[in-house]
Scaffold this active site. Structure first.
Site, PDB file in Angstrom:
ATOM      1  N   SER A 142       0.869  -1.174   0.000  1.00  0.00           N
ATOM      2  CA  SER A 142       0.000   0.000   0.000  1.00  0.00           C
ATOM      3  C   SER A 142       0.904   1.221   0.000  1.00  0.00           C
ATOM      4  O   SER A 142       2.091   1.131   0.340  1.00  0.00           O
ATOM      5  CB  SER A 142      -0.888   0.008   1.250  1.00  0.00           C
ATOM      6  OG  SER A 142      -1.515   1.262   1.438  1.00  0.00           O
ATOM      7  N   TYR A 173      -2.164  -1.443  10.579  1.00  0.00           N
ATOM      8  CA  TYR A 173      -2.210  -1.453   9.112  1.00  0.00           C
ATOM      9  C   TYR A 173      -0.907  -0.961   8.481  1.00  0.00           C
ATOM     10  O   TYR A 173      -0.303  -1.654   7.657  1.00  0.00           O
ATOM     11  CB  TYR A 173      -3.392  -0.628   8.604  1.00  0.00           C
ATOM     12  CG  TYR A 173      -3.580  -0.764   7.111  1.00  0.00           C
ATOM     13  CD1 TYR A 173      -4.178  -1.907   6.580  1.00  0.00           C
ATOM     14  CD2 TYR A 173      -3.150   0.222   6.236  1.00  0.00           C
ATOM     15  CE1 TYR A 173      -4.340  -2.055   5.211  1.00  0.00           C
ATOM     16  CE2 TYR A 173      -3.303   0.080   4.867  1.00  0.00           C
ATOM     17  CZ  TYR A 173      -3.904  -1.056   4.362  1.00  0.00           C
ATOM     18  OH  TYR A 173      -4.046  -1.201   3.000  1.00  0.00           O
TER      19      TYR A 173
END
Length: 317
Positions: free
Chosen positions: A164, A176
């Site tokens: 990401s 995350y």
């Protein structure tokens, strides 16, 4: 001087474009194993590769997700239930893949399964809040890779890991961003190790896209849960206005996300089918022209930008 430099840059880009357009032969004989195919990027990629005639082995978390995927694809595509947090599930899925690919090996492994988990200030977290995300996004991805990489090596194939832009910039606390930085590090070392065997490893770094990971209802619910579990002292330091501002931002996140998931799956497909895949793919205009350039700025500038654009705690100095 500058004209010569521009000409060289233009020529380099043309040569790279020509080189990257060369496609691997006999795609119809290539097996690709994709995790996280219930929805989002994995689901779309499975359908995309199936249309190209590749032999897709799609791993879904639920039987419902597997049934829905099979109903939209050809009989070539096969599904298996996989929970990347459970070793026994990974072992069973790997054996299932091995039985199908046989001596040809596995051409492509796409580690796509992922969750957002709890996003918010690190001070609000407990160990389990962070570990639950790492179990899926990082440790699960690593275990799936270690389990299947002998099959990929046999085919001299590809490993495509979905990181990401949050693996380049840490936007917030929680598991995350940590997990995506870990995906980047693991992929870099894996790429160098497997290059000796003709295996190519690519990292896909999407910007903000509308998937389950960016679901505003889920994110705000998890944020409220963090607020409720933290101490009264911490709640007093941050204040109700901070909570309200953050919830408003999270609730509207998916509305600001790109709906065109093919910008990501096209990168994945290229990494699997091009004779000369890239090492990294920045997917989405926000990733290419804002977040990626921002990641190269001096740290104090990035910190300042986040400081001035983020909600402020009530007791902030």
């Amino acid at each position: 001087m500058w004209l010569y430099l521009l000409a060289l840059v233009g020529l380099w880009n043309l040569l790279r474009l020509f080189r990257e357009r060369k496609v691997v032969s006999h795609l119809q004989d290539k097996y690709v194993f994709i995790t996280g195919c219930d929805s989002g990027f994995g689901n779309l990629l499975a359908r995309q590769l199936d249309r190209r005639g590749m032999r897709v082995l799609a791993a879904c978390l639920t039987e419902k997700g597997a049934e829905q995927l099979r109903s939209k694809t050809s009989d070539r595509l096969e599904t298996v239930i996989l929970d990347v947090t459970k070793t026994e599930s990974i072992v069973a899925a790997t054996q299932w893949v091995k039985e199908r690919v046989g001596n040809t090996g596995l051409w492509g492994l796409v580690n796509n399964a992922g969750i957002s988990g709890h996003l918010g200030p690190n001070e609000w977290m407990n160990k389990q809040n962070i570990a639950s995300v790492l179990d899926v996004n990082l440790l699960g991805m690593i275990e799936v890779t270690l389990s299947t990489v002998p099959l990929v090596r046999k085919a001299r194939g590809r490993v495509v890991n979905v990181a990401s832009i949050a693996g380049r910039l840490s936007f917030c606390g929680g598991g995350y961003c940590i997990s995506k930085y870990g995906v980047e590090a693991f992929s870099d070392s894996l790429r160098r190790e497997l290059s000796y065997f003709g295996v190519k490893v690519a990292i896909v770094e999407p910007g903000f896209f509308r998937t389950d990971v960016t679901n505003g209802v889920t994110l705000s619910s998890n944020f409220q849960m963090l607020w409720d579990q933290t101490s009264s002292e911490v709640r007093e330091v941050y204040g109700e206005n901070y909570l309200a501002s953050y919830l408003k931002m999270l609730n509207g996140l998916d509305q600001r996300c790109n709906k065109d998931l093919s910008l990501v799956t096209d990168c994945m497909e290229h990494a699997l089918t091009s004779c000369h895949p890239r090492t990294r793919y920045s997917a989405g205009w926000d990733a290419k022209f804002f977040y990626l350039p921002m990641s190269y700025l001096p740290t104090f500038l990035v910190d300042a930008l986040f400081y001035w654009t983020s909600p402020k705690p009530e007791k902030a100095l």
